[in-house]
Design a protein around this motif. Sequence first.
Motif, PDB file in Angstrom:
ATOM      1  N   LEU A   1       0.848  -1.164   0.000  1.00 56.07           N
ATOM      2  CA  LEU A   1       0.000   0.000   0.000  1.00 56.07           C
ATOM      3  C   LEU A   1       0.901   1.237   0.000  1.00 56.07           C
ATOM      4  O   LEU A   1       1.652   1.448   0.946  1.00 56.07           O
ATOM      5  CB  LEU A   1      -0.907  -0.034   1.234  1.00 56.07           C
ATOM      6  N   ILE A   2       0.854   2.023  -1.065  1.00 55.30           N
ATOM      7  CA  ILE A   2       1.608   3.279  -1.124  1.00 55.30           C
ATOM      8  C   ILE A   2       0.899   4.286  -0.222  1.00 55.30           C
ATOM      9  O   ILE A   2      -0.319   4.463  -0.311  1.00 55.30           O
ATOM     10  CB  ILE A   2       1.685   3.813  -2.569  1.00 55.30           C
ATOM     11  N   LEU A   3       1.665   4.956   0.633  1.00 59.72           N
ATOM     12  CA  LEU A   3       1.081   5.887   1.599  1.00 59.72           C
ATOM     13  C   LEU A   3       1.324   7.329   1.177  1.00 59.72           C
ATOM     14  O   LEU A   3       2.472   7.710   0.920  1.00 59.72           O
ATOM     15  CB  LEU A   3       1.696   5.662   2.979  1.00 59.72           C
ATOM     16  N   PRO A   4       0.280   8.128   1.119  1.00 56.87           N
ATOM     17  CA  PRO A   4       0.469   9.545   0.812  1.00 56.87           C
ATOM     18  C   PRO A   4       1.148  10.255   1.977  1.00 56.87           C
ATOM     19  O   PRO A   4       0.982   9.874   3.139  1.00 56.87           O
ATOM     20  CB  PRO A   4      -0.951  10.060   0.593  1.00 56.87           C
ATOM     21  N   PHE A  14       5.584   3.348   2.123  1.00 58.78           N
ATOM     22  CA  PHE A  14       4.630   2.276   1.853  1.00 58.78           C
ATOM     23  C   PHE A  14       4.533   1.330   3.031  1.00 58.78           C
ATOM     24  O   PHE A  14       5.417   1.275   3.889  1.00 58.78           O
ATOM     25  CB  PHE A  14       4.958   1.523   0.561  1.00 58.78           C
ATOM     26  N   LEU A  15       3.415   0.594   3.073  1.00 59.54           N
ATOM     27  CA  LEU A  15       3.109  -0.324   4.156  1.00 59.54           C
ATOM     28  C   LEU A  15       2.804  -1.686   3.564  1.00 59.54           C
ATOM     29  O   LEU A  15       2.075  -1.791   2.575  1.00 59.54           O
ATOM     30  CB  LEU A  15       1.884   0.186   4.930  1.00 59.54           C
ATOM     31  N   ARG A  16       3.378  -2.724   4.145  1.00 58.99           N
ATOM     32  CA  ARG A  16       3.077  -4.108   3.755  1.00 58.99           C
ATOM     33  C   ARG A  16       2.454  -4.804   4.950  1.00 58.99           C
ATOM     34  O   ARG A  16       2.932  -4.660   6.075  1.00 58.99           O
ATOM     35  CB  ARG A  16       4.366  -4.849   3.356  1.00 58.99           C
ATOM     36  N   ARG A  17       1.406  -5.568   4.680  1.00 56.07           N
ATOM     37  CA  ARG A  17       0.747  -6.347   5.722  1.00 56.07           C
ATOM     38  C   ARG A  17       0.712  -7.804   5.304  1.00 56.07           C
ATOM     39  O   ARG A  17       0.408  -8.121   4.159  1.00 56.07           O
ATOM     40  CB  ARG A  17      -0.685  -5.869   5.918  1.00 56.07           C
ATOM     41  N   CYS A  18       1.016  -8.690   6.262  1.00 53.31           N
ATOM     42  CA  CYS A  18       0.967 -10.122   5.986  1.00 53.31           C
ATOM     43  C   CYS A  18       0.844 -10.869   7.309  1.00 53.31           C
ATOM     44  O   CYS A  18       1.654 -10.649   8.218  1.00 53.31           O
ATOM     45  CB  CYS A  18       2.218 -10.569   5.238  1.00 53.31           C
ATOM     46  N   ARG A  19      -0.156 -11.723   7.396  1.00 51.74           N
ATOM     47  CA  ARG A  19      -0.349 -12.592   8.555  1.00 51.74           C
ATOM     48  C   ARG A  19      -0.334 -11.844   9.890  1.00 51.74           C
ATOM     49  O   ARG A  19       0.315 -12.260  10.851  1.00 51.74           O
ATOM     50  CB  ARG A  19       0.680 -13.700   8.558  1.00 51.74           C
ATOM     51  N   GLY A  20      -0.985 -10.697   9.908  1.00 50.57           N
ATOM     52  CA  GLY A  20      -1.093  -9.933  11.144  1.00 50.57           C
ATOM     53  C   GLY A  20       0.095  -9.060  11.479  1.00 50.57           C
ATOM     54  O   GLY A  20       0.102  -8.392  12.500  1.00 50.57           O
ATOM     55  N   LYS A  21       1.114  -9.059  10.644  1.00 55.80           N
ATOM     56  CA  LYS A  21       2.291  -8.214  10.863  1.00 55.80           C
ATOM     57  C   LYS A  21       2.274  -7.073   9.852  1.00 55.80           C
ATOM     58  O   LYS A  21       1.687  -7.186   8.778  1.00 55.80           O
ATOM     59  CB  LYS A  21       3.574  -9.012  10.738  1.00 55.80           C
ATOM     60  N   GLU A  22       2.946  -5.972  10.211  1.00 62.01           N
ATOM     61  CA  GLU A  22       3.024  -4.814   9.332  1.00 62.01           C
ATOM     62  C   GLU A  22       4.469  -4.336   9.248  1.00 62.01           C
ATOM     63  O   GLU A  22       5.185  -4.336  10.239  1.00 62.01           O
ATOM     64  CB  GLU A  22       2.146  -3.674   9.854  1.00 62.01           C
ATOM     65  N   VAL A  23       4.881  -3.935   8.051  1.00 59.31           N
ATOM     66  CA  VAL A  23       6.195  -3.338   7.836  1.00 59.31           C
ATOM     67  C   VAL A  23       5.974  -2.002   7.139  1.00 59.31           C
ATOM     68  O   VAL A  23       5.315  -1.935   6.097  1.00 59.31           O
ATOM     69  CB  VAL A  23       7.113  -4.246   6.988  1.00 59.31           C
TER      70      VAL A  23
END
Length: 76
Positions: A1-4, A14-23
Amino acid sequence: LILPNNANQQVMSFLRRCRGKEVLVILNLSAAEISLVLSTADVSGLFHNIFNTESLNFGTGTTIVLKPWDYRVYEK
């Protein structure tokens, strides 16, 4: 997800989400110091910098100062 953000021409975030974790990745792609404010509600809560012991509680209006060519990578 590109973040403004308030410096879209100089900073990529940008934000990445996977299996309840976020980077969260923030890259200053300029030779200028930037006071960055993310313009989204997609990032909230306590994130930890993966390169040091810094923790930051993101919410509306959270400001991050990035030096020229600086970058941050946070995980939650």
